[in-house]
Design an enzyme around this catalytic site. Structure first.
Site, PDB file in Angstrom:
ATOM      1  N   THR A  46       0.825  -1.204   0.000  1.00  0.00           N
ATOM      2  CA  THR A  46       0.000   0.000   0.000  1.00  0.00           C
ATOM      3  C   THR A  46       0.860   1.256   0.000  1.00  0.00           C
ATOM      4  O   THR A  46       0.472   2.292  -0.558  1.00  0.00           O
ATOM      5  CB  THR A  46      -0.938  -0.003   1.221  1.00  0.00           C
ATOM      6  OG1 THR A  46      -1.767  -1.172   1.154  1.00  0.00           O
ATOM      7  CG2 THR A  46      -1.816   1.227   1.275  1.00  0.00           C
ATOM      8  N   TYR A 134       4.034 -12.550   5.177  1.00  0.00           N
ATOM      9  CA  TYR A 134       2.960 -11.856   4.445  1.00  0.00           C
ATOM     10  C   TYR A 134       2.630 -12.681   3.208  1.00  0.00           C
ATOM     11  O   TYR A 134       3.464 -12.838   2.322  1.00  0.00           O
ATOM     12  CB  TYR A 134       3.412 -10.446   4.077  1.00  0.00           C
ATOM     13  CG  TYR A 134       2.420  -9.627   3.275  1.00  0.00           C
ATOM     14  CD1 TYR A 134       1.061  -9.950   3.200  1.00  0.00           C
ATOM     15  CD2 TYR A 134       2.843  -8.485   2.609  1.00  0.00           C
ATOM     16  CE1 TYR A 134       0.176  -9.185   2.472  1.00  0.00           C
ATOM     17  CE2 TYR A 134       1.964  -7.699   1.878  1.00  0.00           C
ATOM     18  CZ  TYR A 134       0.633  -8.051   1.812  1.00  0.00           C
ATOM     19  OH  TYR A 134      -0.250  -7.288   1.086  1.00  0.00           O
ATOM     20  N   LYS A 162       0.513 -12.124   8.149  1.00  0.00           N
ATOM     21  CA  LYS A 162      -0.563 -11.349   7.528  1.00  0.00           C
ATOM     22  C   LYS A 162      -1.068 -12.186   6.367  1.00  0.00           C
ATOM     23  O   LYS A 162      -0.343 -12.430   5.397  1.00  0.00           O
ATOM     24  CB  LYS A 162      -0.042  -9.999   7.033  1.00  0.00           C
ATOM     25  CG  LYS A 162      -1.094  -9.205   6.252  1.00  0.00           C
ATOM     26  CD  LYS A 162      -0.513  -7.944   5.633  1.00  0.00           C
ATOM     27  CE  LYS A 162      -1.547  -7.214   4.784  1.00  0.00           C
ATOM     28  NZ  LYS A 162      -0.990  -6.029   4.092  1.00  0.00           N
ATOM     29  N   ILE A 204      -4.282  -5.956   9.240  1.00  0.00           N
ATOM     30  CA  ILE A 204      -3.467  -4.935   8.598  1.00  0.00           C
ATOM     31  C   ILE A 204      -4.281  -4.422   7.423  1.00  0.00           C
ATOM     32  O   ILE A 204      -4.510  -5.128   6.448  1.00  0.00           O
ATOM     33  CB  ILE A 204      -2.099  -5.487   8.159  1.00  0.00           C
ATOM     34  CG1 ILE A 204      -1.310  -5.948   9.392  1.00  0.00           C
ATOM     35  CG2 ILE A 204      -1.326  -4.417   7.389  1.00  0.00           C
ATOM     36  CD1 ILE A 204       0.067  -6.494   9.081  1.00  0.00           C
TER      37      ILE A 204
END
Length: 294
Positions: A46, A134, A162, A204
């Protein structure tokens, strides 16, 4: 370090000339903390990590750590497609003082599960700080499977995952691995409420950038087992989650932040500004969120 609750995957604001907008970045951080956000990620997907120079990354991390001053954990993205380069990047994150590194699965190269096991163990063995796995196969073309996560969770420096796969069966398999030493975090806003109600430690979030207080309220209600309240907040936020997915993240997010005075609406190429046909919808959603009580 307590990785739980409402964690924001921070955008990286730019000026109209495409430079770092450090004033907007500072205001974004303060707004997150004021809204109750419980952790921050700098230079994740992001945050357009792919588009940042090493010096820009260091500037962002240093500012975030100085400004946050220990109020919430600060994670920094350091994942790449090659183990040696990822290890070097993660060591640098450790030197900068981050609380943990968020390490995405290697993209494009499509490693086997054994390759992923060796990759993450090498980084955790040598990088010198806690590691958050992740998994986002929709972006990377690489899926870190629960059996591999189970093997990695035993490592003392691998502290969380995540998980962006929205399948409830995937989340259930990971929730079985939760412990005091290993946290499970959702990486998908649209299914975050369900994951939290099922026992996930936190989220998240992308949408958190635009609506920190409502998102914290959602997390608190779901983690507290207040299903009716959590689902009501989730229904309220779902149109925003949907709008942020109409084009590749963070294209819609950057447009929304620009409406709030937080940087240019333009990400860095090859990402481009949000298509005109989607802009009014996002503007209306943000206006409605601002007007409504949490």
């Amino acid at each position: 370090m307590n990785l739980s609750g409402s964690i924001c995957a921070l955008a990286t604001p730019f000026t109209a000339e495409g430079k770092l907008d450090l004033d907007a970045f500072s205001r974004l951080i303060e707004r997150q903390i004021a809204g109750g956000t419980q952790g921050l990620v700098v230079a994740g997907s992001t945050g357009e990590a792919h588009a940042l120079s090493d010096d820009e990354l260091a500037t962002l991390v240093s500012q975030a750590l100085r400004q946050v001053a220990g109020r919430v954990p600060v994670l920094v993205g350091s994942g790449g497609a090659n183990t040696a380069k990822t290890l070097a990047a993660t060591r640098r994150v450790a030197e900068l003082g981050a609380d943990a590194a968020l390490v995405v699965t290697p993209y494009y190269v499509r490693p086997t599960q054994d390759g992923l096991l060796q990759h993450y163990r090498a980084i955790a063995d040598e990088a010198g700080l806690p590691i958050v796995l992740y998994n986002v196969p929709g972006r990377t073309g690489c899926d870190l499977l629960p059996a591999t996560v189970a093997a990695l969770a035993a490592h003392p420096r691998i502290v969380a995952i995540k998980e962006a796969v929205a399948d409830p069966a995937r989340m259930q398999a990971l929730l079985a691995l939760r412990s005091a030493e290993f946290r499970v975090l959702s990486g998908d806003d649209g299914t975050a409420c369900r994951s939290l109600l099922d026992g996930a430690d936190g989220v998240i979030s992308v949408a958190n950038n635009l609506a920190p207080a409502p998102f914290r309220a959602l997390c608190d209600a779901a983690r507290g087992g207040r299903r009716e309240q959590a689902e009501a907040l989730d229904r309220r936020l779902q149109p925003l989650f949907d709008a942020l997915g109409v084009e590749s993240n963070p294209i819609p997010l950057k447009w929304g932040l620009s409406l709030q005075g937080l940087g240019s609406p333009r990400p860095r190429l090859p990402l481009v500004e949000l298509s005109p046909g989607h802009r009014e919808r996002l503007r209306d959603l943000l206006t409605n969120l601002q007007d409504a009580a949490v």
